[in-house]
Design a protein around this motif. Structure first.
Motif, PDB file in Angstrom:
ATOM      1  N   VAL A   1       9.591  -6.942 -15.223  1.00 44.88           N
ATOM      2  CA  VAL A   1       9.526  -7.760 -13.902  1.00 44.88           C
ATOM      3  C   VAL A   1       9.017  -8.881 -14.251  1.00 44.88           C
ATOM      4  O   VAL A   1       7.786  -8.684 -15.244  1.00 44.88           O
ATOM      5  N   PRO A   2       9.213 -10.222 -14.803  1.00 42.50           N
ATOM      6  CA  PRO A   2       8.382 -10.827 -14.851  1.00 42.50           C
ATOM      7  C   PRO A   2       7.082 -11.551 -14.232  1.00 42.50           C
ATOM      8  O   PRO A   2       6.876 -11.079 -12.907  1.00 42.50           O
ATOM      9  N   ALA A   3       6.000 -11.915 -14.575  1.00 45.38           N
ATOM     10  CA  ALA A   3       4.766 -12.136 -14.057  1.00 45.38           C
ATOM     11  C   ALA A   3       5.078 -13.088 -13.417  1.00 45.38           C
ATOM     12  O   ALA A   3       5.573 -13.714 -13.004  1.00 45.38           O
ATOM     13  N   ASN A   4       3.869 -13.191 -12.228  1.00 49.62           N
ATOM     14  CA  ASN A   4       4.455 -13.656 -10.707  1.00 49.62           C
ATOM     15  C   ASN A   4       5.781 -14.179  -9.597  1.00 49.62           C
ATOM     16  O   ASN A   4       6.164 -14.336  -9.380  1.00 49.62           O
ATOM     17  N   GLY A   5       6.190 -13.126  -9.924  1.00 46.49           N
ATOM     18  CA  GLY A   5       8.029 -12.583 -10.085  1.00 46.49           C
ATOM     19  C   GLY A   5       8.246 -11.302  -8.999  1.00 46.49           C
ATOM     20  O   GLY A   5       7.223 -10.179  -9.229  1.00 46.49           O
ATOM     21  N   SER A   6       9.923 -11.524  -9.438  1.00 48.07           N
ATOM     22  CA  SER A   6      10.277 -10.007  -8.365  1.00 48.07           C
ATOM     23  C   SER A   6      11.352  -9.866  -9.966  1.00 48.07           C
ATOM     24  O   SER A   6      12.250 -11.014 -10.113  1.00 48.07           O
ATOM     25  N   THR A   7      12.498  -8.931  -9.923  1.00 51.56           N
ATOM     26  CA  THR A   7      13.975  -8.353 -10.560  1.00 51.56           C
ATOM     27  C   THR A   7      14.118  -7.385  -9.865  1.00 51.56           C
ATOM     28  O   THR A   7      13.765  -6.694  -8.449  1.00 51.56           O
ATOM     29  N   THR A   8      15.820  -7.672  -8.909  1.00 53.10           N
ATOM     30  CA  THR A   8      16.597  -5.860  -8.696  1.00 53.10           C
ATOM     31  C   THR A   8      16.950  -4.996  -9.868  1.00 53.10           C
ATOM     32  O   THR A   8      17.316  -5.974 -10.781  1.00 53.10           O
TER      33      THR A   8
ATOM     34  N   ILE B   1       0.789  -1.391   0.208  1.00 57.13           N
ATOM     35  CA  ILE B   1       0.077  -0.274  -0.271  1.00 57.13           C
ATOM     36  C   ILE B   1       0.630   1.571  -0.108  1.00 57.13           C
ATOM     37  O   ILE B   1       1.115   2.090  -0.533  1.00 57.13           O
ATOM     38  N   LYS B   2       1.718   1.362   0.832  1.00 52.23           N
ATOM     39  CA  LYS B   2       2.894   1.714   0.449  1.00 52.23           C
ATOM     40  C   LYS B   2       3.755   2.935  -0.703  1.00 52.23           C
ATOM     41  O   LYS B   2       3.516   3.776  -0.797  1.00 52.23           O
ATOM     42  N   SER B   3       3.845   1.526  -1.494  1.00 54.07           N
ATOM     43  CA  SER B   3       4.896   1.438  -2.355  1.00 54.07           C
ATOM     44  C   SER B   3       3.594   1.742  -3.456  1.00 54.07           C
ATOM     45  O   SER B   3       4.439   3.203  -4.381  1.00 54.07           O
ATOM     46  N   ALA B   4       2.250   1.491  -3.428  1.00 51.00           N
ATOM     47  CA  ALA B   4       1.446   2.241  -4.273  1.00 51.00           C
ATOM     48  C   ALA B   4       1.503   3.986  -4.305  1.00 51.00           C
ATOM     49  O   ALA B   4       0.940   4.554  -4.914  1.00 51.00           O
ATOM     50  N   LEU B   5       0.928   4.270  -2.717  1.00 51.92           N
ATOM     51  CA  LEU B   5       0.450   5.306  -3.066  1.00 51.92           C
ATOM     52  C   LEU B   5       1.754   6.624  -2.851  1.00 51.92           C
ATOM     53  O   LEU B   5       1.712   7.410  -3.635  1.00 51.92           O
ATOM     54  N   VAL B   6       3.673   5.836  -3.055  1.00 52.15           N
ATOM     55  CA  VAL B   6       4.286   7.240  -2.547  1.00 52.15           C
ATOM     56  C   VAL B   6       4.904   6.602  -4.037  1.00 52.15           C
ATOM     57  O   VAL B   6       5.371   7.928  -4.957  1.00 52.15           O
ATOM     58  N   ASN B   7       4.715   5.968  -4.764  1.00 48.98           N
ATOM     59  CA  ASN B   7       4.949   5.351  -6.373  1.00 48.98           C
ATOM     60  C   ASN B   7       4.442   5.617  -7.516  1.00 48.98           C
ATOM     61  O   ASN B   7       4.980   5.802  -8.466  1.00 48.98           O
TER      62      ASN B   7
ATOM     63  N   TRP C   1       5.118  -3.195  -7.479  1.00 47.75           N
ATOM     64  CA  TRP C   1       5.926  -2.554  -5.865  1.00 47.75           C
ATOM     65  C   TRP C   1       7.068  -2.696  -5.849  1.00 47.75           C
ATOM     66  O   TRP C   1       7.307  -3.266  -6.388  1.00 47.75           O
ATOM     67  N   MET C   2       7.577  -1.908  -5.360  1.00 48.97           N
ATOM     68  CA  MET C   2       9.377  -1.452  -5.098  1.00 48.97           C
ATOM     69  C   MET C   2       9.792  -1.404  -3.574  1.00 48.97           C
ATOM     70  O   MET C   2       8.632  -0.862  -3.235  1.00 48.97           O
ATOM     71  N   ASP C   3      10.791  -2.270  -3.548  1.00 48.28           N
ATOM     72  CA  ASP C   3      11.247  -2.082  -2.264  1.00 48.28           C
ATOM     73  C   ASP C   3      12.566  -2.099  -2.474  1.00 48.28           C
ATOM     74  O   ASP C   3      13.028  -2.951  -3.011  1.00 48.28           O
ATOM     75  N   PRO C   4      12.989  -0.841  -1.291  1.00 46.36           N
ATOM     76  CA  PRO C   4      12.476   0.020  -0.466  1.00 46.36           C
ATOM     77  C   PRO C   4      11.379   0.850  -1.854  1.00 46.36           C
ATOM     78  O   PRO C   4      11.791   0.961  -2.650  1.00 46.36           O
ATOM     79  N   VAL C   5      11.064   1.463  -1.140  1.00 50.12           N
ATOM     80  CA  VAL C   5       9.740   2.147  -1.719  1.00 50.12           C
ATOM     81  C   VAL C   5      10.499   3.654  -2.591  1.00 50.12           C
ATOM     82  O   VAL C   5       9.493   4.035  -3.777  1.00 50.12           O
ATOM     83  N   SER C   6      11.694   3.786  -2.187  1.00 47.90           N
ATOM     84  CA  SER C   6      12.281   5.117  -2.874  1.00 47.90           C
ATOM     85  C   SER C   6      13.891   5.308  -2.475  1.00 47.90           C
ATOM     86  O   SER C   6      14.206   4.227  -1.622  1.00 47.90           O
ATOM     87  N   ALA C   7      14.848   5.907  -3.188  1.00 49.21           N
ATOM     88  CA  ALA C   7      15.983   5.673  -3.639  1.00 49.21           C
ATOM     89  C   ALA C   7      16.238   6.955  -2.750  1.00 49.21           C
ATOM     90  O   ALA C   7      15.571   7.812  -3.192  1.00 49.21           O
TER      91      ALA C   7
END
Length: 148
Positions: A141-148, A25-31, A68-74
């Motif tokens: 970013v792959p479907a149902n996945g994540s990347t860095t 939720i935080k990521s959605a609002l911030v980004n 979503w991003m983690d962390p939400v910002s740089a």
């Protein structure tokens, strides 16, 4: 008034998307915020990140978020010249399709605009690109996945 507005927006997002975590939720609002804040004296000039944070919330765009991003910002803090620092951000994609994003940087240059805006209002100009920061031009970013 920002605290009750954001708290209410977070409650709306949780109601719309009961499976979203507080971090999502935080990521959605911030980004998905709009960077449209102007200085308080002339209302003509952009203001920097210390005056506007992530910007003005855009709840309808945040509600439609799919990544979503983690962390939400740089945040690099104080960086010493000659001692580069790095930050790893993880992008998560719970959707059924791959998502590709273009990555860019924005530079804020403080200015008093000929002493028409006091420095305390953190006015300045935003410009595309910042040669002090290196990012890849895009990321998938792959479907149902994540990347860095």
């Amino acid at each position: 008034m920002s605290t009750p507005h954001i708290a209410g927006s977070a409650a709306v997002l949780k109601n719309l998307h009961s499976s979203w975590t507080p971090a999502q939720i935080k990521s959605a609002l911030v980004n998905r915020a709009d960077l449209v804040i102007k200085d308080a004296i002339t209302a003509l000039h952009d203001v920097g990140p210390t005056a506007q944070g992530a910007g003005r919330e855009n709840l309808s765009v945040a509600a439609a978020g799919t990544t979503w991003m983690d962390p939400v910002s740089a945040s690099f803090g104080k960086v010493t010249i000659g001692h580069p620092t790095s930050l790893t951000i993880t992008l998560s994609n719970p959707s059924a399709t791959d998502e590709t994003f273009t990555i860019s940087t924005t530079k804020f240059t403080p200015s008093t605009f000929g002493n028409t805006v006091p420095l305390i209002y953190n006015a300045g100009t935003l410009s595309a690109g910042d040669d002090r920061i290196t990012v890849p031009p895009s990321v998938t970013v792959p479907a149902n996945g994540s990347t860095t």
